[in-house]
Design a protein around this motif. Structure first.
Motif, PDB file in Angstrom:
ATOM      1  N   ARG A 563     -29.275  53.581 -34.217  1.00  0.00           N
ATOM      2  CA  ARG A 563     -28.806  52.280 -34.692  1.00  0.00           C
ATOM      3  C   ARG A 563     -27.288  52.166 -34.571  1.00  0.00           C
ATOM      4  N   ILE A 564     -26.594  53.222 -35.003  1.00  0.00           N
ATOM      5  CA  ILE A 564     -25.128  53.177 -34.957  1.00  0.00           C
ATOM      6  C   ILE A 564     -24.638  53.094 -33.519  1.00  0.00           C
ATOM      7  N   ARG A 565     -25.191  53.880 -32.623  1.00  0.00           N
ATOM      8  CA  ARG A 565     -24.734  53.887 -31.230  1.00  0.00           C
ATOM      9  C   ARG A 565     -25.101  52.594 -30.514  1.00  0.00           C
ATOM     10  N   MET A 566     -26.259  52.010 -30.887  1.00  0.00           N
ATOM     11  CA  MET A 566     -26.631  50.739 -30.278  1.00  0.00           C
ATOM     12  C   MET A 566     -25.684  49.628 -30.721  1.00  0.00           C
ATOM     13  N   LEU A 567     -25.237  49.689 -32.002  1.00  0.00           N
ATOM     14  CA  LEU A 567     -24.360  48.646 -32.535  1.00  0.00           C
ATOM     15  C   LEU A 567     -22.910  48.821 -32.097  1.00  0.00           C
ATOM     16  N   TYR A 568     -22.435  50.074 -32.024  1.00  0.00           N
ATOM     17  CA  TYR A 568     -20.993  50.292 -31.851  1.00  0.00           C
ATOM     18  C   TYR A 568     -20.616  51.076 -30.594  1.00  0.00           C
ATOM     19  N   GLY A 569     -21.570  51.758 -29.979  1.00  0.00           N
ATOM     20  CA  GLY A 569     -21.234  52.531 -28.788  1.00  0.00           C
ATOM     21  C   GLY A 569     -21.438  54.019 -28.986  1.00  0.00           C
ATOM     22  N   GLU A 570     -21.327  54.771 -27.850  1.00  0.00           N
ATOM     23  CA  GLU A 570     -21.659  56.196 -27.857  1.00  0.00           C
ATOM     24  C   GLU A 570     -20.687  57.060 -28.653  1.00  0.00           C
ATOM     25  N   ARG A 571     -19.442  56.633 -28.818  1.00  0.00           N
ATOM     26  CA  ARG A 571     -18.479  57.488 -29.537  1.00  0.00           C
ATOM     27  C   ARG A 571     -18.679  57.487 -31.046  1.00  0.00           C
ATOM     28  N   TYR A 572     -19.590  56.639 -31.527  1.00  0.00           N
ATOM     29  CA  TYR A 572     -19.856  56.564 -32.962  1.00  0.00           C
ATOM     30  C   TYR A 572     -21.220  57.174 -33.269  1.00  0.00           C
ATOM     31  N   GLY A 573     -21.421  57.492 -34.565  1.00  0.00           N
ATOM     32  CA  GLY A 573     -22.685  58.055 -34.996  1.00  0.00           C
ATOM     33  C   GLY A 573     -22.479  59.326 -35.801  1.00  0.00           C
ATOM     34  N   PRO A 574     -23.570  60.018 -36.178  1.00  0.00           N
ATOM     35  CA  PRO A 574     -23.461  61.227 -37.007  1.00  0.00           C
ATOM     36  C   PRO A 574     -23.143  62.468 -36.173  1.00  0.00           C
ATOM     37  N   LYS A 575     -22.317  63.362 -36.751  1.00  0.00           N
ATOM     38  CA  LYS A 575     -21.992  64.657 -36.159  1.00  0.00           C
ATOM     39  C   LYS A 575     -22.345  65.741 -37.169  1.00  0.00           C
ATOM     40  N   VAL A 576     -22.944  66.829 -36.691  1.00  0.00           N
ATOM     41  CA  VAL A 576     -23.502  67.851 -37.583  1.00  0.00           C
ATOM     42  C   VAL A 576     -22.690  69.137 -37.481  1.00  0.00           C
ATOM     43  N   GLU A 577     -22.355  69.696 -38.664  1.00  0.00           N
ATOM     44  CA  GLU A 577     -21.780  71.044 -38.761  1.00  0.00           C
ATOM     45  C   GLU A 577     -22.612  71.802 -39.788  1.00  0.00           C
ATOM     46  N   SER A 578     -22.945  73.055 -39.483  1.00  0.00           N
ATOM     47  CA  SER A 578     -23.744  73.818 -40.437  1.00  0.00           C
ATOM     48  C   SER A 578     -23.559  75.308 -40.208  1.00  0.00           C
ATOM     49  N   GLU A 579     -23.715  76.046 -41.286  1.00  0.00           N
ATOM     50  CA  GLU A 579     -23.719  77.504 -41.226  1.00  0.00           C
ATOM     51  C   GLU A 579     -24.937  77.988 -41.987  1.00  0.00           C
ATOM     52  N   TYR A 580     -25.714  78.782 -41.322  1.00  0.00           N
ATOM     53  CA  TYR A 580     -26.988  79.203 -41.928  1.00  0.00           C
ATOM     54  C   TYR A 580     -26.759  79.924 -43.252  1.00  0.00           C
ATOM     55  N   ASP A 581     -27.572  79.544 -44.248  1.00  0.00           N
ATOM     56  CA  ASP A 581     -27.529  80.111 -45.594  1.00  0.00           C
ATOM     57  C   ASP A 581     -26.195  79.838 -46.279  1.00  0.00           C
ATOM     58  N   ALA A 582     -25.511  78.719 -45.887  1.00  0.00           N
ATOM     59  CA  ALA A 582     -24.219  78.414 -46.488  1.00  0.00           C
ATOM     60  C   ALA A 582     -24.058  76.918 -46.772  1.00  0.00           C
ATOM     61  N   PHE A 583     -24.092  76.077 -45.735  1.00  0.00           N
ATOM     62  CA  PHE A 583     -23.846  74.657 -45.964  1.00  0.00           C
ATOM     63  C   PHE A 583     -24.306  73.848 -44.763  1.00  0.00           C
ATOM     64  N   THR A 584     -24.386  72.540 -44.987  1.00  0.00           N
ATOM     65  CA  THR A 584     -24.592  71.564 -43.917  1.00  0.00           C
ATOM     66  C   THR A 584     -23.698  70.370 -44.205  1.00  0.00           C
ATOM     67  N   LYS A 585     -22.963  69.921 -43.182  1.00  0.00           N
ATOM     68  CA  LYS A 585     -22.115  68.746 -43.339  1.00  0.00           C
ATOM     69  C   LYS A 585     -22.391  67.795 -42.184  1.00  0.00           C
ATOM     70  N   ILE A 586     -22.740  66.531 -42.545  1.00  0.00           N
ATOM     71  CA  ILE A 586     -22.948  65.480 -41.549  1.00  0.00           C
ATOM     72  C   ILE A 586     -21.841  64.450 -41.724  1.00  0.00           C
ATOM     73  N   THR A 587     -21.078  64.235 -40.642  1.00  0.00           N
ATOM     74  CA  THR A 587     -19.992  63.258 -40.659  1.00  0.00           C
ATOM     75  C   THR A 587     -20.413  62.037 -39.855  1.00  0.00           C
ATOM     76  N   ILE A 588     -20.440  60.884 -40.522  1.00  0.00           N
ATOM     77  CA  ILE A 588     -20.795  59.627 -39.867  1.00  0.00           C
ATOM     78  C   ILE A 588     -19.503  58.912 -39.485  1.00  0.00           C
ATOM     79  N   VAL A 589     -19.344  58.631 -38.200  1.00  0.00           N
ATOM     80  CA  VAL A 589     -18.152  57.954 -37.694  1.00  0.00           C
ATOM     81  C   VAL A 589     -18.520  56.503 -37.397  1.00  0.00           C
ATOM     82  N   LEU A 590     -17.781  55.577 -38.016  1.00  0.00           N
ATOM     83  CA  LEU A 590     -18.026  54.145 -37.847  1.00  0.00           C
ATOM     84  C   LEU A 590     -16.731  53.454 -37.473  1.00  0.00           C
ATOM     85  N   PRO A 591     -16.819  52.333 -36.758  1.00  0.00           N
ATOM     86  CA  PRO A 591     -15.592  51.573 -36.471  1.00  0.00           C
ATOM     87  C   PRO A 591     -15.113  50.838 -37.722  1.00  0.00           C
TER      88      PRO A 591
END
Length: 595
Positions: A563-591
């Motif tokens: 939905r985000i990429r269809m509305l705003y383009g490929e450079r936007y949307g969620p990005k995932v960072e995670s370390e097993y047995d430690a954390f997960t962080k999802i960063t949503i980039v919007l215009p």
């Protein structure tokens, strides 16, 4: 080979024609230059070898003349009747009975004068002989000239007995000798046995001293090339004559790092590197004394004439190359200009200008290609518009499906939670849960709008988290830290709720201890960044890659990303960072857009 083919295939036809012609001309000119250079270099070196050989033969002949002259002087001196009379009288006066007595005959001033007069006729400046020493038959050295006879006595002792058997002049190697008034110098000594003409007895020995400079003078005016040098080596390869006197007594191969093949066996000519220079080395044997005359010439000096030839070749080649470049450029340009214009149109389309078309009109092959390309682009543009509409419709359907899944599921779970709270006599908590549910549905309906403010999205997410916290108080806690600056900007509705649900069900619930979810938001340049962080079980790299792949990702994550990429383009949307047995962080980039 594949890499080269790939690289060549990426070059334009214009450049291919130009480069092909250029390579042909360069190859032809280079081949001709190399061939000419090699032939001229070979001819010049052969000429230098012949010239050097002639010079060495001339030096050898002059050296032979000097050798014969010096030996003739030694014979003349040894056969001089006055010298023979003095030495014979000394022999008679100093027989074996009186061998250790002073030599009365030689102490006589008249005798001394006779010897001096005799010797003075064959020493400088009349000849090339520096000085003469006389050794009597009684092994006493006579001091009658420039030679330091005490030094001669220490150097030669009682003379060379072996030479007495042949009565021929004998040459020493290069030695340091002391003269009475000039100090030490480098000399060659020539000794000759004095034999009495009448009796045949050996009555003494004469030593003639020839300075090394006399040998040097033979070749110092030679016609050797600039930078070339001559050297004379003895049988052991030591330098016994050179312009540079610091090289005397040194081994030739050690001084210049040049090993002479077949040293002392035959005359040779060869090239070898000495230091940073390539040298032409020629040798000439001087058999009478087992000496070797060596000529060394830097190759650079020999080939100086070749450089002028090379300059001429390079000049002609440069002119031919320039003409070839001009002709090749004009020819390739006339052939490829229409193709280049079509390629330019293609590059513009590749940058996103889909409405651009080729303006080239002609009845030739390029014209047909241009018309076909324009027709193809019209068809592609129509298909892209159709596909975009289909994707938009698909995304809307998926979003509606997501809403249809979330609302009944969430409603059912929340009602179950309220009923449980009432049964537990927790009426206040049940009322609170009902209020949060009402708030959630109020915002999620939002009069049918799919785009809402970040503030409303946070209210919706907070309502969802409060209800979830009532259900899973033992599993989770949460915090929300959103900058007020971004609250009025827009966001697709239900962007955060699916990702927060994943954090709870797939992150915190899988953990053995209580965890937390942290939601933060801020402005970054011209973008909005919203982070959803949980300290759950995290994900491995393969799990992250699987979630980022559409075919294998969860429906909620995929729906948010699409939905985000269809509305705003490929450079936007969620990005995932995670370390097993430690954390997960999802960063949503919007215009940065307002409602």
């Amino acid at each position: 080979m594949k890499g080269l083919t790939k690289y060549v295939s990426g070059i334009s036809i214009h450049n291919k024609i130009f480069i092909a012609n250029l390579l042909i001309i360069v190859f032809f000119i280079s081949s001709q230059s190399i061939f000419t250079n090699n032939i001229s270099q070979k001819a010049i070196i052969e000429k230098a070898v012949n010239d050097s050989s002639r010079e060495l033969v001339l030096i050898r002949n002059n050296l032979q003349t000097l050798l014969s002259t010096i030996e003739d002087y030694s014979k003349i001196l040894a056969s001089d009747y006055r010298l023979q009379n003095v030495l014979y009288n000394d022999l008679l006066l100093n027989n074996d009975s009186y061998a250790h007595k002073p030599v009365a005959g030689l102490s006589n001033l008249s005798m001394n004068k006779i010897l001096s007069e005799t010797i003075s006729n064959i020493v400088e400046p009349n000849t090339k002989i520096k000085a003469v020493s006389i050794l009597t038959a009684n092994r006493q050295w006579v001091d009658v000239g420039f030679a330091d006879n005490e030094y001669a006595s220490r150097l030669f002792g009682d003379g060379d007995e072996r030479a007495d058997r042949f009565y021929l002049p004998v040459w020493t190697g290069l030695i340091r000798f002391k003269f009475r008034y000039e100090g030490e110098d480098n000399v060659f000594a020539v000794s000759k046995t004095v034999v009495h003409k009448d009796t045949g007895k050996t009555i003494g020995r004469v030593f003639l001293y020839v300075k090394e400079d006399v040998i040097t003078s033979i070749y110092e005016e030679g016609k050797n090339h600039k930078g070339g040098q001559f050297y004379i080596l003895d049988a052991e390869g030591s330098i016994i004559s050179a312009k540079n006197k610091d090289l005397l007594y040194r081994k030739f191969d050690e001084a210049f790092s040049i090993a002479i093949p077949d040293f002392g066996q035959k005359d040779v000519s060869f090239t070898q590197t000495s230091g940073s220079k390539r040298m032409l080395v020629s040798t000439q044997r001087f058999t009478p004394l087992q000496w070797t005359i060596v000529s060394t010439i830097p190759i650079d000096e020999i080939t100086l004439e070749r450089k002028k030839i090379n300059q001429l070749i390079i000049g002609i080649g440069a002119v031919c190359l320039l003409l070839a470049l001009i002709v090749s450029f004009l020819l390739s340009r006339s052939i490829t200009r229409p193709i280049f214009r079509l390629a330019k149109t293609m590059r513009e389309i590749r940058t996103g200008k889909m409405q651009v078309r080729s303006a080239y009109q002609s009845r030739d092959e390029i014209g047909y290609l241009s018309d076909g390309f324009n027709n193809l682009m019209d068809r592609i543009e129509a298909l892209m518009a159709e596909n975009t509409e289909k994707q938009k419709t698909k995304a809307e359907i998926e979003f509606k499906l997501l809403q249809s899944q979330i609302k009944p599921h969430f409603f059912y779970n929340t009602v179950e939670t309220i009923i449980s709270l009432i049964k537990l006599n927790m009426g206040r908590e049940a009322i609170t849960a009902a209020q949060y549910m009402a708030e959630f549905y109020k915002v999620s309906l939002s009069n049918g709008n799919d785009i809402i403010s970040i503030k409303d999205e946070m209210r919706l997410t907070a309502s969802y988290l409060e209800i979830q916290q009532l259900r899973y108080v033992e599993y989770m806690a949460y915090t929300m830290e959103i900058d007020d600056e971004i609250m009025t900007y827009s966001i697709p509705k239900l962007t955060l709720q699916p990702l927060v649900e994943n954090a709870i069900y797939h992150g915190l619930k899988m953990k053995s201890e209580k965890g937390f979810v942290r939601i933060g938001g801020r402005r970054v340049g011209e973008d909005v960044h919203i982070e959803i962080f949980d300290n759950g079980v995290g994900m491995r790299e393969d799990q992250i890659q699987a979630m980022m792949t559409k075919e294998r990702s969860g429906f909620g994550f995929r729906s948010v990303a699409d939905r985000i990429r269809m509305l705003y383009g490929e450079r936007y949307g969620p990005k995932v960072e995670s370390e097993y047995d430690a954390f997960t962080k999802i960063t949503i980039v919007l215009p940065l857009r307002r409602l």
